[in-house]
Write a protein that holds these residues in place. Structure first.
Motif: not given
Ligand code: PLP
Length: 245
Positions: A160-172
């Motif tokens: 998912v971090a390889a998707c530049d439109r997405l910012t992973v901000v945490g875990l749920m």
């Protein structure tokens, strides 16, 4: 038992009182855990709650809400637009509904596969916009729950971090549904360890992974003790709701 009432004034007073009591309990749980009370955000889980009652909660100072169904997000959007607020998506997201959702939510907390990440990325590309996401992890291992297996979380982060439109901000995570609070807490501790593993990985995009979205009405104090930065609370504020089918 608390039950929703239809007198608008009484409703917003009741909601305000329950929110104040919740905030006090959250702050106490944080202090007990040696944490700053301000380090725990309250997200209101508003599934099945009508817009008028959600507006009362937002106006009482709780502008972060979470919805489980795309249909509820779209259906309530016009009325909720009356007041500034933020909406997180906290339900299972079917890829064919992504386009309806984008623009109405600031975060999707339930990314649980590389495929869903790629589908979001493609839709965001078309809109030329970005989105915050969290990765949903199934720490309890219950078959009925969505989420990636804990051991697969680092690989999901990498994808998912390889998707530049997405910012992973945490875990749920949705915790184990059990009266055995030691077992519930083991799951929450696992989510914290996974976050720390990801942030310690040295990946350039891992620094943004700060949130731990875990804990609900029945177990938020335990989640806070294990490091929750965001709890998702519904029934403790809005009363019991009809069973979702
Ligand atoms: C409904 C829901 C909550 C809140 O549950 P309560 O027990 O009512 O506090 C939290 N997280 C998710 C994903 C939910 O669907």
């Amino acid at each position: 038992m608390d039950h929703p009432t239809d007198g608008a004034a009484e409703t917003s007073q009741g909601i305000g009182e329950r929110l104040a009591a919740l905030r006090a309990a959250v702050d106490a749980a944080a202090r007990d855990a040696g944490r700053e009370p301000g380090a725990v955000q309250i997200l209101l889980a508003t599934k099945t709650v009508p817009p008028a009652r959600i507006l009362a909660a937002i106006r009482a100072g709780y502008p972060l809400i979470g919805e489980n169904r795309v249909q509820e997000v779209t259906g309530k959007a016009a009325e909720l637009a009356a007041v500034p607020h933020r909406t997180h998506f906290i339900g299972h997201l079917q890829p064919n509904k992504i386009n309806q959702l984008l623009g109405l939510v600031q975060c999707v907390q339930t990314v649980d596969s590389p495929e869903l990440g790629m589908r979001l990325q493609r839709a965001l590309d078309r809109l030329d916009t970005k989105l915050e996401v969290m990765l949903q992890v199934n720490v309890s291992g219950e078959q009925t729950k969505s989420g990636v297996a804990p051991e697969d979380a680092p690989a999901l982060f990498a994808a998912v971090a390889a998707c530049d439109r997405l910012t992973v901000v945490g875990l749920m995570t949705i915790g184990l549904n059990s009266p055995d609070m030691a077992a519930v807490r083991t799951g929450y501790a696992r989510l914290r360890e996974l976050r720390d593993q990801i942030t310690g990985s040295g990946s350039p995009r891992a620094g943004a992974v700060t949130e731990l979205s875990m804990g609900m009405s029945g177990d938020f104090a335990d989640a806070i003790a294990e490091g929750a930065t965001m709890i998702r609370v519904g029934s403790a504020v809005f009363g019991s709701r009809p069973q979702l089918v």
